[in-house]
Motif scaffolding. Structure first.
Motif, PDB file in Angstrom:
ATOM      1  N   SER A 148       0.823  -1.206   0.000  1.00  0.00           N
ATOM      2  CA  SER A 148       0.000   0.000   0.000  1.00  0.00           C
ATOM      3  C   SER A 148       0.860   1.260   0.000  1.00  0.00           C
ATOM      4  N   GLN A 149       2.133   1.119   0.352  1.00  0.00           N
ATOM      5  CA  GLN A 149       3.047   2.258   0.359  1.00  0.00           C
ATOM      6  C   GLN A 149       3.855   2.360  -0.928  1.00  0.00           C
ATOM      7  N   LEU A 150       3.623   1.448  -1.859  1.00  0.00           N
ATOM      8  CA  LEU A 150       4.397   1.422  -3.100  1.00  0.00           C
ATOM      9  C   LEU A 150       3.597   2.006  -4.251  1.00  0.00           C
ATOM     10  N   ARG A 151       4.321   2.499  -5.233  1.00  0.00           N
ATOM     11  CA  ARG A 151       3.675   2.883  -6.486  1.00  0.00           C
ATOM     12  C   ARG A 151       3.286   1.619  -7.243  1.00  0.00           C
ATOM     13  N   GLN A 152       2.369   1.784  -8.158  1.00  0.00           N
ATOM     14  CA  GLN A 152       1.943   0.640  -8.962  1.00  0.00           C
ATOM     15  C   GLN A 152       3.079   0.206  -9.888  1.00  0.00           C
ATOM     16  N   GLY A 153       3.004  -1.034 -10.350  1.00  0.00           N
ATOM     17  CA  GLY A 153       3.991  -1.534 -11.288  1.00  0.00           C
ATOM     18  C   GLY A 153       5.075  -2.371 -10.658  1.00  0.00           C
ATOM     19  N   TYR A 154       4.932  -2.706  -9.357  1.00  0.00           N
ATOM     20  CA  TYR A 154       5.935  -3.556  -8.720  1.00  0.00           C
ATOM     21  C   TYR A 154       5.825  -4.980  -9.264  1.00  0.00           C
ATOM     22  N   LEU A 155       6.938  -5.715  -9.178  1.00  0.00           N
ATOM     23  CA  LEU A 155       7.024  -7.053  -9.761  1.00  0.00           C
ATOM     24  C   LEU A 155       7.159  -8.093  -8.657  1.00  0.00           C
ATOM     25  N   ALA A 156       6.471  -9.209  -8.795  1.00  0.00           N
ATOM     26  CA  ALA A 156       6.497 -10.255  -7.776  1.00  0.00           C
ATOM     27  C   ALA A 156       7.319 -11.456  -8.189  1.00  0.00           C
TER      28      ALA A 156
END
Length: 245
Positions: A148-156
């Motif tokens: 919830s503290q990250l920008r969108q587009g993170y990779l898993a």
């Protein structure tokens, strides 16, 4: 009866009527003090609603804090189940509000603030990384992160990160995002390249010279060494391009 006695009886009667009036009023709270909605119970219902909503997402953990309501707020006790609406189309949590409505005869609607933290296992940097580094397996570790503290587009997934080139430095524990990764440069301008030309199901091979730098998946201009013709081709690997004829 004397005048003195008359006034004494009259005064006593007035006091009795006054007391009777007080008793009468206290026996009818619905008129003087209508039932109120319990604000603590309302907050708890909002929390349960949010828990049910976000538990349906692919998360490791959900932390929810419902904001305090103004204690001076007066709402009529709702005789029907409350209706709640959440505006979070990306299901990313963070600071949000829940529209809470009572649709009984004495209807009302308020927005209840809340903070939702969603924790997911993500690929993060296992050590400090520099711009231009090509990411390898040892550069990645999986941690549970508050997304919830990250920008969108993170990779898993590791598979979508390994082999990519970093466009800016990263700190240990920082989540990988698609916006800071790019396919590595595998062809440089002036390099000799192998050209695979597709004609339907038939493949014709040739050689050429790259006229620009190229990353996997990009299209670059290539001069065919045999025909001297310049074609647009897709970079498929180091020293290899593909085009259609």
């Amino acid at each position: 009866m004397g005048i003195r006695s008359f006034y004494l009886v009259g005064g006593l009667l007035k006091r009795l009527l006054a007391v009777a009036g007080v008793v009468f009023l206290t026996l009818q709270p619905s008129q003087a003090n209508p039932a109120r909605q319990d604000l603590g119970d309302l907050q708890q219902q909002v929390k349960i609603f949010l828990q049910d909503h976000y538990r349906q997402q692919d998360v490791e953990r959900v932390d929810i804090t419902v904001g305090n309501l103004d204690p001076r707020l007066v709402l009529a006790a709702c005789t029907q189940p409350l209706t709640m609406t959440l505006n979070d189309p990306s299901n990313s949590g963070g600071n949000l509000t829940v529209q809470t409505r009572c649709e009984a005869t004495q209807s009302w609607s308020i927005y209840v603030p809340a903070q939702v933290s969603l924790f997911r296992p993500l690929a993060v940097a296992s050590r400090p990384l520099m711009r231009g580094d090509v990411i390898s397996e040892r550069d990645i570790q999986i941690d549970v992160v508050n997304v919830s503290q990250l920008r969108q587009g993170y990779l898993a997934r590791r598979e979508s990160i390994i082999g990519q080139e970093l466009q800016r430095p990263m700190n240990t524990g920082e989540a990988f995002r698609g916006s800071i990764l790019e396919a590595p440069l595998v062809i440089k301008r002036g390099d000799a390249v192998h050209i695979e030309m597709q004609a339907g199901t038939i493949a014709v091979n040739s050689t050429g010279i790259a006229m620009a730098n190229g990353r996997i998946g990009q299209r670059i201009r290539v001069r065919n060494s045999q025909s001297e013709r310049i074609v647009s081709a897709e970079v498929v690997s180091a020293g290899k391009v593909r085009t259609s004829i």
